[in-house]
Design an enzyme around this catalytic site. Structure first.
Site, PDB file in Angstrom:
ATOM      1  N   ILE A  55     -68.454 -26.225 -18.999  1.00  0.00           N
ATOM      2  CA  ILE A  55     -69.816 -26.615 -18.611  1.00  0.00           C
ATOM      3  C   ILE A  55     -70.592 -25.379 -18.180  1.00  0.00           C
ATOM      4  O   ILE A  55     -71.774 -25.242 -18.462  1.00  0.00           O
ATOM      5  CB  ILE A  55     -69.780 -27.627 -17.444  1.00  0.00           C
ATOM      6  CG1 ILE A  55     -68.835 -28.772 -17.737  1.00  0.00           C
ATOM      7  CG2 ILE A  55     -71.168 -28.135 -17.115  1.00  0.00           C
ATOM      8  CD1 ILE A  55     -69.218 -29.667 -18.859  1.00  0.00           C
ATOM      9  N   GLY A  56     -69.953 -24.495 -17.508  1.00  0.00           N
ATOM     10  CA  GLY A  56     -70.622 -23.275 -17.055  1.00  0.00           C
ATOM     11  C   GLY A  56     -71.448 -23.486 -15.805  1.00  0.00           C
ATOM     12  O   GLY A  56     -72.516 -22.902 -15.663  1.00  0.00           O
ATOM     13  N   LEU A  57     -70.950 -24.328 -14.917  1.00  0.00           N
ATOM     14  CA  LEU A  57     -71.577 -24.514 -13.600  1.00  0.00           C
ATOM     15  C   LEU A  57     -73.058 -24.824 -13.670  1.00  0.00           C
ATOM     16  O   LEU A  57     -73.863 -24.210 -12.984  1.00  0.00           O
ATOM     17  CB  LEU A  57     -71.378 -23.256 -12.743  1.00  0.00           C
ATOM     18  CG  LEU A  57     -69.960 -22.971 -12.290  1.00  0.00           C
ATOM     19  CD1 LEU A  57     -69.910 -21.619 -11.624  1.00  0.00           C
ATOM     20  CD2 LEU A  57     -69.451 -24.035 -11.349  1.00  0.00           C
ATOM     21  N   CYS A  91     -63.303 -20.343 -11.412  1.00  0.00           N
ATOM     22  CA  CYS A  91     -63.817 -21.055 -12.583  1.00  0.00           C
ATOM     23  C   CYS A  91     -63.641 -20.207 -13.831  1.00  0.00           C
ATOM     24  O   CYS A  91     -64.089 -19.068 -13.884  1.00  0.00           O
ATOM     25  CB  CYS A  91     -65.288 -21.402 -12.398  1.00  0.00           C
ATOM     26  SG  CYS A  91     -65.917 -22.309 -13.799  1.00  0.00           S
ATOM     27  N   ASN A 125     -68.706 -27.223  -2.815  1.00  0.00           N
ATOM     28  CA  ASN A 125     -68.036 -26.216  -3.619  1.00  0.00           C
ATOM     29  C   ASN A 125     -69.054 -25.144  -3.957  1.00  0.00           C
ATOM     30  O   ASN A 125     -70.113 -25.426  -4.492  1.00  0.00           O
ATOM     31  CB  ASN A 125     -67.495 -26.890  -4.889  1.00  0.00           C
ATOM     32  CG  ASN A 125     -66.711 -25.940  -5.746  1.00  0.00           C
ATOM     33  OD1 ASN A 125     -67.212 -24.899  -6.148  1.00  0.00           O
ATOM     34  ND2 ASN A 125     -65.488 -26.299  -6.040  1.00  0.00           N
ATOM     35  N   GLY A 178     -55.132 -31.315  -9.544  1.00  0.00           N
ATOM     36  CA  GLY A 178     -54.728 -30.972 -10.907  1.00  0.00           C
ATOM     37  C   GLY A 178     -53.963 -32.091 -11.561  1.00  0.00           C
ATOM     38  O   GLY A 178     -52.783 -32.265 -11.323  1.00  0.00           O
TER      39      GLY A 178
END
Lengths: 1056, 305
Positions: free
Chosen positions: B61-63, B125, B91, B246
């Protein structure tokens, strides 16, 4: 709604227990008083002596804005702390930090060896006795953390000296060294003398820890907790022989009282226990007060939305606001002369370093009655001078105090007794057996003060007969709505007024103020007349709406509208009773071709359901789906309509329509703006009942899943499933489908709750060579079916447009999805293999809800649906919706090969499949929803010999070989009035881009239904984004929640 | 007990949570999706791909987010409206060490800071070029970032460091974060992964590579929690709690994490597929624990005994 707060015994219990400040008013009683005085949302209430703050809390929770004053800084602190909402987690967290920081050291002060397990533990309290003149520790209450030993035992002789030693230590930190100012002091001169040296040391250390660790609001609350338990850690905490292990109930004595036997409590345990109480209290207050904004100054209060301002000063110096109007005053002056509020408060306040101003203290017990009367009179005069005559002043009254009566009358007020406010006082003291000895005690009487002046004569008589009739009519309707849904009670005049405010024409508003409450009550006491007024209003509104479509109301049941007084206002002639088909109906309309039958229904009418069924049966029997006669049911609220539209209920009214009053009024405002534009909305605050997103995860049962196309290798499939949960789905919305079959067994054992998804996945994943889907897949709805409506019904429906926008049918319960199986796709292949009867899980409805009815407001008259391949599927659902609102529709289908549209039939059915009239998907569907053949255009890309393929039976000019965009361009070239047209398109990006060029050239508006790969469908994962332009800025919008329907202009076509 | 995974911070989702009290009640904390200092538009499409055999997804997604300012004004207030407030953990992510500090201090000083009870530092990330994994694999950067963040906020806000699994030895960055002063560790972020469309011969994702999540990575996560708990004494003593994240999709998965040494668990990907997963995990764990007449704390690190 004004009185949304339910009575809550527990609320007051928690407030009262959180801090032993005296004389708090019970919240239930306060709600009663506010109901009597008519406190509404947004009103301003002034409380000159706010004390423990429960009046402030109750008023704020009713939505009022509150101004308060108290000379006692402790009262100001308590009130502020009580009302301000707080994040409970952060509070707990801070408490834990204090705990980590200090509790071990504090508990160290109170250690003793457990008599049972001989380990070192800490005690709850030590009982001291002063019988011999000296304080001697006698008994000890141990609650062992190791072995659970919990008992009050006599202290061993050897331990006595030990404890005496331990109890005699010097505090390491600051503690108040103030002198006691109260005149009711005992032998002590200083506050610190009320504590044993050990407790003083522990308290000072605890306070130090709070100041060090906590900050901001959390610190304030911990201070509140600290002061709350301060009394119980002092020498004043008595030891009760009847309940030896319990602590006394609080500070009720009118002086600083030193019992001969007292408890020395474990400070940390007391703090911890009190913290829990306060936490419960805050949980309760958080619930009723979600927004409190405290102004720093009166000016700020006047100029902002802040809802609270408190001033710590003598009320006589209170500066009244100039720009806002105080409409309520609640005054509870100190009249119980046995408590020295200010002097005693210093016992707490000294620890918080508060400054007490004893000069302006008013202590009625210490001065003469005349002085008291003068003081109260000055206060009341001040209130009178600074408020409107209409301001409701409530005075709490010590009934035996005659001087109060004198003061009231000399200040120029009349007393008017309110209903006696009774409440269970026992809850406050935290008595356990409150249920058993529930003796109600009236504490003081409450009086409403009215300004003394010559009573104005009823101005009502001045009203003309015409105005009177009009007002009475609206008040009756207001009353009808005011006491919904529980119609047994007569609503209060305030409530009726509140509703009437929204109804009464602006030019008559000024007259309303002069009406007496008794007049209103007189008008609205007959609930049947109220209902008739409502019926007549509906009739009027509908005749207005229908007249724009040349319909006329031709008959009406007199009994439903019978009110000779009403006729003067709405000039509706005496209509004949309904007859023929509409014999049982309430009224009927016609335009000589079609008949509309209307009935009223509301929940109370139990008998009516049978009658309704009869009407519907008769109509359906005679009508045969021609929809020449249509039935409508008028319900008073959206919620009730929602219930009626459920499939279960609708057996009473099959194939009928529902209209709710809320929408009726909106429509009338639209149509007759000059006449009814002023009408207020909504009657109940649930305006957004439908627009609220209701996403559910649910099971659907597959009814049919069959391939479409000429052979069994077809790529196109149509799946039909049943799901009641998807009832509110609208065109353009989609569902996320878990393409794996849910095992039936599980569903049987656990019908409502689904087991974890991975359970069944694990079962089936033993074959690792077979790809399995993990995420859900998005699919648009192709068609929706309604239980009581035969397929193709919509062809015949031709409701007048404005009626169609407010008329609803039952909710759909069966749906079609049309999909294309992608050879290497995992999800669609799984979906393909599902059989009828299988259950699948889905999430929906998702995506933004389109309000198709509103398109006509934007000037749209004709809609062109352009679909490429499977892109046509969701557009059919659009067509269904648009057709209902009587929009003109033209459909353009782009397809590679006709044969893919051919409905697959079992070999036996081959004879039928040869019939080209009814065997093409899309075309069938479009014809079914009422399009004519000439309105369906088709483009095919693959050239075939004419004998090779069976061509749908459409006019020749509607065929095109090539791209659908080419066909559309040649069509739009020839058409006029392009501004009234709207394109809704869905399909491959190339097709959309081509259409975009065309729309730019011919200036037609286009909306595009986007398709994207999706992860979650609810806007979380951000994987389905599509590049858009907003304010000339490039950005990504999420297709699943911002779309899937976008205005073509918004999309950034270059980046797509 | 159950911490939410890093799953979104959109208004819709919060509204949705508000309407399902039973799901909410099972949640122990609410962790938002990554917030950066400025608006970030995200990576090109497609951004998500599912992997075979129901084992997970790769995302890139790329934040995408509107920046911390918009987050505070538009989204934080919604979290405040919960009737039964949950601790909010934000976050945070950034491209430089200084930016981490700026985002943290902004959140610390904003009007609603009182509802932010924790910050999760995303040093892992895989989908952003600068920062992300690059930071996460360099112990000295991890230490500096944690230090900077810790310096820019009050003591009351808890700092959690989210570690990347894309390292040889997880204990190295974990130790670095601890010496930087983190209050807790959360592991693991997504594994780097890739998927190729064999019919076109090109990568599936617009960003070519992405981060793998879902049941596939659970064994990796459990192992890493186990390693940290075993080798790092502060973790073992309970001074630095570990949040296990996870691939959790059932209560059994969650118990595995707990027994490996996690104090709390977070759920991310499974929530996309099954929104009621929180409730079921919570109830499943509760049943399991209560049947044995124990407390959940008794199971933490049980696999080490």
């Amino acid at each position: 709604m004004v009185f949304q707060r339910q009575q809550d015994d527990k609320l007051f219990y928690h407030i009262a227990r959180s801090h032993m400040y005296w004389g708090r008013k019970h919240t239930d009683g306060l709600y009663k008083i506010f109901r009597e005085t008519g406190l509404k949302q947004g009103d301003i209430l002034l409380e000159p002596f706010c004390g423990g703050g429960s009046v402030v809390l109750a008023a704020l929770s009713q939505g009022a804005r509150v101004l308060a004053s108290d000379v006692n800084p402790m009262a100001v602190f308590i009130t502020k702390t009580l009302i301000k909402p707080i994040n409970l987690f952060a509070l707990q967290d801070t408490f834990e930090k204090v705990n980590d920081y200090v509790s071990k050291r504090l508990l160290e002060y109170y250690t003793i060896f457990c008599p049972a397990c001989k380990r070192k533990t800490c005690f709850d309290f030590l009982k001291w006795s002063n019988k011999s003149g000296n304080d001697i520790p006698e008994d000890i209450k141990i609650n062992c953390t190791y072995c659970g030993f919990s008992k009050l035992i006599p202290l061993a002789k050897s331990e006595i000296s030990n404890q005496l030693n331990k109890a005699n230590i010097q505090p390491k930190f600051w503690y108040p060294k103030n002198k006691i100012h109260s005149r009711r002091k005992t032998k002590f001169n200083y506050f610190y003398e009320f504590f044993t040296p050990r407790n003083l040391a522990a308290l000072s250390e605890l306070l130090h820890a709070i100041d060090k660790v906590a900050s901001g609001q959390n610190k304030e609350i911990l201070h509140y907790v600290f002061t709350g338990m301060l009394y119980s850690c002092s020498l004043m905490q008595m030891f009760s022989k009847n309940q030896p292990t319990a602590s006394s109930r609080g500070w009720t004595a009118p002086r600083f009282y030193l019992p001969s036997e007292h408890q020395e409590k474990n400070v940390w345990k007391a703090f911890e226990a009190r913290f829990k109480t306060v936490l419960n209290c805050k949980r309760k207050t958080n619930e009723i007060l979600d927004f409190v904004s405290i102004s720093d100054s009166l000016k700020q209060f006047e100029n902002s939305e802040d809802n609270f301002y408190i001033r710590e000063a003598d009320f006589l110096k209170f500066p009244f606001p100039k720009n806002v109007n105080i409409s309520h005053v609640f005054i509870d002056p100190p009249y119980k002369d046995d408590i020295d509020y200010l002097g005693f408060s210093e016992f707490w306040g000294a620890w918080l370093k508060m400054k007490f101003n004893f000069k302006s203290n008013w202590n009625p017990g210490s001065i003469s009655d005349e002085e008291n009367a003068l003081k109260l009179q000055r206060i009341l005069s001040r209130i009178k001078d600074n408020t409107d005559p209409s301001c409701a002043v409530t005075l709490a009254f010590g009934s035996r105090r005659n001087w109060m009566k004198d003061a009231v009358s000399s200040a120029g007020y009349d007393l008017e007794e309110l209903i006696p406010i009774l409440y269970d006082n026992s809850m406050k003291r935290g008595q356990r057996r409150a249920q058993e000895r529930r003796n109600f005690t009236a504490i003081g009487q409450y009086f409403l003060l009215r300004q003394t002046k010559k009573k104005t004569k009823k101005r009502f008589s001045k009203l003309s007969e015409k105005h009177k009739n009009i007002l009475r009519f609206w008040f009756r309707i207001a009353s009808f709505f005011a006491n919904r849904p529980n119609q047994d009670r007569q609503p209060t005049p305030e409530k009726i007024r509140l509703h009437a405010d929204k109804l009464i024409p602006p030019d008559l508003q000024s007259l309303v103020k002069n009406l007496e409450e008794s007049e209103i009550e007189e008008w609205t006491k007959d609930s049947k007349l109220n209902r008739n007024a409502y019926h007549r209003l509906c009739l009027t509104f509908l005749s207005l709406i229908l007249s724009t479509h040349r319909f006329k109301i031709f008959s009406a049941a007199a009994s439903r509208f019978d009110d000779s007084e009403l006729k003067a206002f709405f000039n509706i002639k005496n209509l004949p009773e309904p007859h023929g088909l509409a014999r049982f109906a309430d009224f009927a309309a016609s335009d000589n071709e079609r008949n509309l039958i209307f009935c009223f229904y509301d929940k109370k009418d139990l008998k009516k359901e049978k009658k309704l069924k009869k009407i519907a049966e008769r109509v359906n029997k005679n009508d045969h789906y021609a929809f020449r006669t249509t039935c409508f049911l008028i319900v008073p609220s959206t919620e009730e309509m929602f219930e009626c539209r459920q499939n279960e209920w609708s057996v009473n009214w099959p194939r009928g329509f529902f209209i709710c009053f809320d929408e009726l009024i909106t429509k009338v405002k639209q149509i007759a703006e000059n006449k009814f534009g002023y009408l207020g909305l909504p009657f109940n605050n649930k305006e957004n009942f439908y627009s609220k997103k209701k996403i559910e995860i649910f099971n659907a049962t597959i009814l049919k899943n069959s391939p479409v196309g000429e052979d069994q290798n077809s790529q196109h499939y149509k799946i039909q499933f049943e799901a009641n949960e998807l009832q509110s789905v609208a065109p353009g919305q989609f569902v996320m489908i878990d393409t794996q079959k849910k095992s039936k067994k599980k569903a049987k054992f656990n019908p409502p709750v689904l087991k974890s998804f991975s359970d069944f996945k694990r079962q089936s994943s033993c074959n690792i060579t077979k790809p399995l889907s993990y995420l859900k897949r998005p699919f648009s709805i192709h068609r929706a079916f309604y239980e009581h409506f035969k397929e193709g019904y919509i062809k015949n429906i031709a409701l007048p447009h404005s009626l169609a926008t407010i008329a609803h049918t039952v909710f759909p319960n069966k749906f079609d999805i049309f999909y294309k199986v992608i050879a290497e796709g995992v999800g669609t292949n799984e979906l393909k293999n599902l059989k009828a009867g299988d259950a699948i899980q889905m999430l929906g409805p998702l995506g933004e809800k389109q309000k198709l009815a509103n398109l006509s407001l934007e000037g749209v008259k004709e809609v062109h649906l352009i679909g490429g391949g499977v892109g046509m599927a969701p557009l059919v659902f659009f067509g269904q919706g648009l057709r209902y609102y009587s929009f003109k529709i033209k459909a353009f289908i782009g397809i590679q090969d006709f044969n893919t549209l051919l409905l697959y039939k079992e070999p036996l059915d081959l004879g039928l499949a040869d019939n080209p009239e009814s065997s093409y998907v899309y075309i069938d569907d479009l014809l079914n929803i009422g399009l004519e053949k000439k309105d369906i255009y088709i483009s095919h890309e693959i050239e075939k010999n004419s004998c090779d393929f069976k061509r749908p039976n459409l006019p020749d000019k509607n065929y095109h070989h090539g791209f659908v965009s080419e066909q559309y361009e040649s069509f739009i070239k020839k058409s006029s009035q392009r501004s009234e047209k709207l394109i809704i398109a869905c399909g491959p990006t190339l097709m959309l881009k081509a259409l975009m060029r065309i729309t730019k050239k011919y200036k037609v508006r286009m909306q595009v239904l986007m398709e994207k790969r999706m992860g979650c469908g609810i806007g979380v994962c951000m994987s389905c984004v599509c590049p858009t332009k907003k304010n000339n800025q490039n950005q990504y919008s999420r297709v699943c929640v911002d779309g899937p329907l976008f205005d073509a202009e918004c999309i950034d076509w270059e980046r797509i | 007990m159950t911490a939410s995974g890093t799953s979104g911070h959109s208004n819709e989702e919060i509204e949705k949570l508000q309407k399902s009290p039973e799901i909410l009640s099972a949640l122990g904390a609410f962790v938002t999706k990554g917030v950066t200092l400025k608006y970030k538009k995200g990576n090109p499409q497609p951004r998500i791909v599912e992997i075979r055999s129901a084992s997970g997804i790769i995302n890139s997604i790329g934040l995408q987010n509107n920046g911390v300012k918009s987050f505070v004004t538009n989204e934080l207030p919604l979290l405040f409206k919960f009737k039964d407030p949950k601790p909010v953990i934000v976050n945070i992510s950034a491209d430089t060490v200084q930016e981490f500090g700026e985002v943290a201090s902004f959140l610390n000083n904003c009007a609603l800071s009182e509802i932010v009870s924790g910050l999760e530092i995303n040093v892992s990330c895989p989908n952003i070029k600068a920062g992300g994994v690059a930071f996460g694999t360099e112990p000295k950067y991890v230490e500096r970032i944690v230090e900077t963040v810790k310096k820019s906020i009050d003591d009351r806000i808890v700092v959690i460091t989210k570690l990347t699994p894309n390292v040889t030895d997880i204990t190295v960055p974990a130790r670095a974060a601890i010496s930087g002063g983190t209050d807790a560790l959360s592991m693991i972020n997504t594994l780097r992964g890739m998927a190729i469309d064999i019919y076109t011969g090109r990568p599936f994702l617009g960003n070519k590579t992405g981060g793998l999540s879902g049941p596939a990575i659970k064994p990796v996560g459990v192992f890493m929690v186990y390693e940290c708990f075993k080798k790092i004494s502060q973790c073992k003593k309970g001074k630095i709690p570990i949040i296990g994240i996870g691939g959790i999709s059932t209560w059994q998965d969650a118990m595995e994490y707990i027994m490996a040494g996690a104090t709390a668990v977070g759920i991310g990907t499974a929530w996309f597929i099954y929104p009621e997963v929180f409730k079921e995990v919570y109830e499943g764990m509760k049943n399991f624990v209560e049947k044995q007449n124990k407390k959940i704390a008794d199971f933490i690190g049980k696999a080490h005994a």
